[in-house]
Every structure is written in C-alpha cells, then in structure tokens.
Write a protein that holds these residues in place. Structure first.
Motif, short mmCIF file in Angstrom:
data_model
loop_
_atom_site.label_atom_id
_atom_site.label_comp_id
_atom_site.label_asym_id
_atom_site.label_seq_id
_atom_site.Cartn_x
_atom_site.Cartn_y
_atom_site.Cartn_z
N GLY A 1 0.79 -1.11 0.05
CA GLY A 1 0.01 -0.01 -0.06
C GLY A 1 0.89 1.25 0.04
N CYS A 2 1.99 1.04 0.59
CA CYS A 2 2.87 2.47 0.72
C CYS A 2 3.35 2.71 -0.74
CB CYS A 2 4.02 2.01 1.39
SG CYS A 2 3.70 2.10 3.36
N LEU A 3 3.76 1.69 -1.44
CA LEU A 3 4.20 1.95 -2.63
C LEU A 3 3.04 2.66 -3.63
CD1 LEU A 3 6.34 -1.38 -3.41
CD2 LEU A 3 7.25 0.79 -2.90
N LEU A 4 1.83 1.74 -3.62
CA LEU A 4 0.72 2.49 -4.43
C LEU A 4 0.53 4.03 -3.91
CD1 LEU A 4 -2.06 -0.16 -4.62
CD2 LEU A 4 -0.36 0.74 -6.36
N ALA A 5 0.73 4.19 -2.64
CA ALA A 5 0.34 5.69 -2.18
C ALA A 5 1.39 6.64 -2.75
CB ALA A 5 0.28 5.72 -0.61
N LEU A 6 2.66 6.09 -2.88
CA LEU A 6 3.46 7.05 -3.49
C LEU A 6 3.18 7.61 -4.81
CD1 LEU A 6 6.31 8.35 -3.30
CD2 LEU A 6 7.29 6.16 -4.58
N ILE A 7 2.78 6.66 -5.67
CA ILE A 7 2.46 7.03 -7.02
C ILE A 7 1.08 7.87 -6.67
CG2 ILE A 7 1.63 6.18 -9.39
CD1 ILE A 7 2.56 3.47 -8.77
N GLY A 8 0.20 7.58 -6.07
CA GLY A 8 -1.21 8.39 -6.02
C GLY A 8 -0.94 10.00 -5.34
N PHE A 9 0.09 9.89 -4.37
CA PHE A 9 0.60 11.17 -3.73
C PHE A 9 1.26 11.87 -4.95
CE2 PHE A 9 -0.05 11.84 0.77
CZ PHE A 9 -0.59 10.71 1.10
N ILE A 10 2.03 11.61 -5.61
CA ILE A 10 2.80 12.34 -6.71
C ILE A 10 1.91 12.82 -7.72
CG2 ILE A 10 4.27 12.42 -8.44
CD1 ILE A 10 6.07 10.11 -6.89
N ALA A 11 0.92 11.91 -8.18
CA ALA A 11 -0.02 12.36 -9.04
C ALA A 11 -0.88 13.51 -8.47
CB ALA A 11 -0.92 11.21 -9.56
N LEU A 12 -1.47 13.45 -7.32
CA LEU A 12 -2.46 14.29 -6.73
C LEU A 12 -1.65 15.51 -6.34
CD1 LEU A 12 -4.21 13.39 -3.09
CD2 LEU A 12 -3.26 15.53 -3.64
N GLU A 13 -0.63 15.59 -6.19
CA GLU A 13 0.55 16.91 -5.52
C GLU A 13 0.54 17.47 -7.20
OE1 GLU A 13 3.83 15.89 -3.42
OE2 GLU A 13 2.79 15.04 -1.77
N SER A 14 0.84 17.03 -8.11
CA SER A 14 1.09 17.43 -9.33
C SER A 14 -0.18 18.22 -10.06
CB SER A 14 1.70 16.27 -10.44
OG SER A 14 2.87 15.65 -9.86
N ALA A 15 -1.32 17.26 -10.00
CA ALA A 15 -2.51 17.79 -10.38
C ALA A 15 -2.94 19.11 -9.71
CB ALA A 15 -3.43 16.54 -10.46
N ALA A 16 -2.91 18.96 -8.26
CA ALA A 16 -3.17 20.19 -7.48
C ALA A 16 -2.21 21.32 -7.74
CB ALA A 16 -3.12 19.63 -5.97
N CYS A 17 -1.15 21.19 -7.82
CA CYS A 17 -0.22 22.19 -8.07
C CYS A 17 -0.49 22.95 -9.40
CB CYS A 17 1.51 21.84 -8.21
SG CYS A 17 2.02 21.60 -6.50
N LEU A 18 -0.65 21.99 -10.59
CA LEU A 18 -1.08 22.69 -11.76
C LEU A 18 -2.46 23.21 -11.81
CD1 LEU A 18 0.19 19.60 -14.09
CD2 LEU A 18 0.88 21.98 -13.95
N LEU A 19 -3.39 22.71 -11.09
CA LEU A 19 -4.78 23.20 -11.05
C LEU A 19 -4.85 24.43 -10.30
CD1 LEU A 19 -7.08 20.10 -11.39
CD2 LEU A 19 -7.03 22.18 -12.96
N PHE A 20 -4.24 24.42 -9.07
CA PHE A 20 -4.66 25.54 -8.00
C PHE A 20 -3.71 26.48 -7.86
CE2 PHE A 20 -7.12 21.58 -6.70
CZ PHE A 20 -8.26 22.29 -7.25
N SER A 21 -2.26 26.11 -8.01
CA SER A 21 -1.14 27.25 -7.48
C SER A 21 -0.50 27.61 -8.75
CB SER A 21 -0.01 26.18 -6.78
OG SER A 21 -0.88 25.67 -5.83
N ASN A 22 -1.15 27.47 -10.09
CA ASN A 22 -0.55 28.09 -11.11
C ASN A 22 0.84 27.61 -11.58
OD1 ASN A 22 -2.72 29.76 -11.87
ND2 ASN A 22 -1.91 31.15 -10.44
N SER A 23 1.36 26.25 -11.28
CA SER A 23 2.60 25.55 -11.30
C SER A 23 2.48 25.41 -12.83
CB SER A 23 2.80 24.35 -10.50
OG SER A 23 2.87 24.80 -8.98
N THR A 24 3.89 25.37 -13.44
CA THR A 24 4.02 24.84 -14.66
C THR A 24 4.59 23.37 -14.77
OG1 THR A 24 6.49 25.85 -14.58
CG2 THR A 24 4.70 27.20 -15.14
#
Lengths: 59, 421
Positions: free
Chosen positions: B212-235
């Motif tokens: 579950g820890c390994l799965l969560a790593l992929i999920g967290f990276i995807a979540l953080e990336s999507a949130a940064c692109l959508l809500f923080s104007n990251s490039t």
C-alpha cells in the motif's frame, strides 16, 4: 471539560483573526497569534484530558 | 491548460486511496478486513456523490464565484457559490477542479477509517462521510486552494498567502483531525487495555501494508502534481522537482522510522516504518517543489521520527486507540509539514517572517476552527446513529457482525488440532 476545551479552541482562533484585523505591525501580530496558539493548546489539552479521564474510568 | 498532462495525473490520484485502504485494512485484525475494504469503497462512493451535489458548490474553483463579506474595509472570501449540481462540462478549470476534488474529498474521508478500524459501524461511516464531504471538506479547500481568505492573506493583510500545494491542509490534516475525533468518540478496542496496561494488537497483513505504501507514493505524486497545476499556477517544468521531493520525502520518513525503531526496539518495526513512509509524503506535500531536496529530506525525517514517538504517546499516555496511526501520520505530520514549509521555502517574494506568520494562521485555523466543528458534527451524528458496534461485534469482528461472512473463510484455526492425542 469537553465543552470548555472546544470553546477555548474556537477562542484561540478568534484571537488569531482579531490580530489580523486589528493590528498592523509584524511584532504585534506575532504576539497576538502566539496568544491565540496558547489558548488553542490549552483547549486541546483540556479536550484530550477529558477523554483520557473518561477512558480511565471505563477501564 | 495542459489537458494531456492534467487528466492522466487526476486519473492516477485514486492510487493514493488504494494505498491508504490497503494500509488501513492490513493494520487491522483479519476478522474486520472485508469490512475495512467495503467501508473504504462506501466512503469513496458517498464522498464522490455528496461532493459533486453539495460540496462543490461551497468549494468553487480559482477565481470562480464566491460569497464575500466586507468587514472593516477588508474582503473576506468565506465560501464558493457555484450553482448546486454544477455539471463538469468541457475542459475548463471548474470541471477539472471538480474531478480532482471528488478524489481528494474521498481521500480525506477514508483517513479516519483507520482510527475506527475494528469497531466503527458501516452506517455511521457513510453518514459521517456524507457530512464531511458535503460540509466540512469544502472549508479548507475553498480557503486554501481557490481564492479563499487564507490564500488572500497577502493581498488583504500584507502577509504572505497561506500555502499548501499538495493538500496537507486541505486533505491530510482535516482527515487526521476527523480520525482524532472518531477515536475519541469510539474509545479503544475491547481488550486493548487490560490490567492497566496497553496490549499490542498487531496488524494482520504487513505485506499488504507495505505494498500500500508503494501504491500511495504514485497516488500522492499524481495528486500533488495535479493540485499544483490546477490551483497554484505551477508549470509542467516544475513537476520533476515535485516528483524528486516526493520520493525523497517518502524515503527519508521511512528510513527515519526504521532507524528510530531499530534503536529503540533493537529491530525495525514494519508497521511504524510504513507509517513513517506515509508521514514523510504527508509532510512533504505542503511544500512540494518549493523546498530544496535536502530540506525535503530533513522535513520528512523529522515527520518519520515524530510519528513513531507520537503513536506511542497517543496509545500509552492518552489512551487513544488508533490502529492505523492516522492521527500521527496525517494530522501531526501534516501540521509539521505546513510549518516547516515556511522555514525552508525557496519561494521568492515574501520574507520568512511573513511566511511563518501566514502558515501559523492557517495551522491555528485547522486546530481552532476545523477540529471543534468536526468534533461537534461527529458528536451530533453519534447521538442519532451510534458509531460503535456492540460488545459482541467487538469480539466477533466487523466482518461477521455487519457483513455476515469473513474476509478469509478458509482461514480457520481448528481447536481440535491442538488437542494432545
């Protein structure tokens, strides 16, 4: 105890909000925010203490 | 808007929920394993529907319509005001924000399941999740990720804005505070404390926990990336730095927990090390790409250490039975990550003092506003629909009690095999 703890938590937050609205300088705001945090920690402590005491009684 | 990048990232986000659900059920007892997984599915389903129908209205999206109060010449943006049942048509920011937040609201809603393992009934889980995703999650999501008052501290109060790029304040800490409230209301599992001492109730499947820890790593990276692109104007150019920091955070958190338990117990503890991995990810999610890699390692290592000690303090001193360690992993590590971001941030434009004050205001809001509201809501629901199963349910396990059959029907210990012949 639980109710007082919750009220202290909210009071601490309101102190922090008051610091934002009423004060201008960084130092004054920092002091008020520290006071708000202190109040919140007191509230959290009371709340935790109330539940711990309840568990001890049930044990 | 780079749709080809954002959509796959959003679609990978549920892996975070998959990872957490494996961790939760693995750390519980085998007699409640099926119930734990079904509760996760139900919580995700309820959160998806209620967030779409109601929560999305309050949450809004960046620069979307909001309820704004004018107090003493200052604008306080309290809540979003999208039309109810706003459809996600087209590739606009509102639609993408809704799709991502269906998953993030669900992720926050499954965190408390870990604290209620083995004793929280399914019906109250669904009701509590409904209230959380419709009315409680939107507060921080609007205040931090859209144009809420916390994100406008810079414009309105000459501070830095309160910032949370990857969901520490929006997902992890609210979920962790909900876990604390649920653990207080439920009380410990029967048999956890006997003769004045805490009894260890080990998880039933550590292999699943670590997977579950390994799965969560992929999920967290995807979540953080999507949130940064959508809500923080990251490039998109900033995403590699985010991925690097996320991997380093998970690694540092895990290794800190491995070393800490090796030193204290003379052997590394697998479940606490898994908690350290997630704690590192949670703490690192606040700053994402805006801290340097060495700082990300330091923040996560402290989170890993904090988790191992806090799990013990909660269990032994405060008598809080949290089988999955959700309070330490999500609430405490999230709060630490939010504060640490203000110390180690590499973001230009504001002084460190301004950053520190802004982050402290956000943390004070989480503890002083959100915790009492969450706890009040849980106490109210518990009054009408009791959270805890009855005495028999405690011993039988939630699988038999609520589902009628166990997760592992062939996994039976036959008493007669141990009779001397």
């Amino acid at each position: 105890m639980k109710l007082i703890g919750c009220l202290l938590l909210i009071s601490g937050w309101l102190i922090v909000l008051a610091a934002l609205v009423m004060l201008q300088t960084l130092l004054q705001r920092a002091a008020f925010i520290a006071a708000g945090f202190g109040t919140e920690i007191l509230g959290l402590g009371l709340l935790a203490n109330a539940y711990t005491a309840m568990q001890r009684r049930q044990k | 808007m780079n749709l080809a990048l954002i959509l796959p990232l959003i679609l990978l986000t549920p892996l975070a929920a998959a990872g957490l659900s494996l961790i939760h059920q693995g750390l519980g007892r085998s007699r409640s394993a099926a119930h734990a997984m079904l509760a996760t599915l139900c919580a995700l389903a309820v959160a998806a529907i209620l967030f779409t129908l109601i929560g999305n209205h309050w949450t809004g999206y960046p620069n979307g319509p909001s309820h704004i109060l004018q107090i003493a010449g200052t604008q306080w943006n309290w809540l979003g005001s999208l039309p109810l049942t706003n459809p996600a048509n087209g590739a606009n920011p509102a639609a993408l924000a809704l799709i991502l937040q269906i998953f993030t609201a669900g992720l926050a809603a499954i965190i408390p399941l870990s604290a209620g393992t083995d004793r929280w009934r399914l019906a109250p889980i669904c009701l509590a999740t409904a209230v959380f995703s419709a009315f409680l999650y939107p507060f921080m999501a609007h205040w931090v990720w859209t144009t809420g008052w916390l994100s406008q501290l810079g414009q309105n109060f000459h501070l830095a804005p309160f910032q949370d790029f990857g969901g520490a304040a929006v997902i992890q800490v609210p979920g962790g505070l909900m876990a604390l409230s649920v653990a207080w209301i439920l009380g410990p599992r029967r048999g956890k404390y006997s003769a004045g001492q805490a009894t260890a109730i080990p998880g039933h499947n550590i292999v699943q926990v670590l997977f579950g820890c390994l799965l969560a790593l992929i999920g967290f990276i995807a979540l953080e990336s999507a949130a940064c692109l959508l809500f923080s104007n990251s490039t998109p150019e900033q995403i590699p730095a985010l991925i690097l920091n996320a991997v380093l955070s998970a690694s540092a958190g895990c290794l800190a927990a491995v070393l800490s338990t090796q030193i204290r117990y003379r052997k590394p503890d697998a479940s606490l090390s898994a908690n350290g991995w997630i704690a590192g990810l949670v703490a690192g999610s606040a700053g994402c790409q805006w801290v340097s890699p060495p700082a990300a390692i330091l923040i996560a290592a402290i989170a890993g250490l904090l988790t191992t000690y806090l799990v013990e303090i909660l269990e032994l001193r405060l008598l809080v039975d949290d089988p999955g360690g959700a309070i330490s992993v999500h609430a405490a590590s999230g709060l630490w990550g939010l504060f640490a971001f203000s110390i180690f941030t590499t973001q230009p434009g504001n002084s460190h003092q301004n950053h520190i004050l802004a982050q402290l205001i956000g943390i004070a809001t989480l503890i002083g506003f959100l915790l009492p509201v969450i706890h009040g809501a849980n106490l109210l629901i518990n009054r009408f629909l009791p959270y805890r199963t009855d005495r028999d349910g405690d011993w039988q396990g939630m699988d038999i009690r609520e589902l009628g059959s166990g997760a592992y029907p062939e996994f039976v210990i036959h008493a007669d095999e141990f009779v001397p012949r």
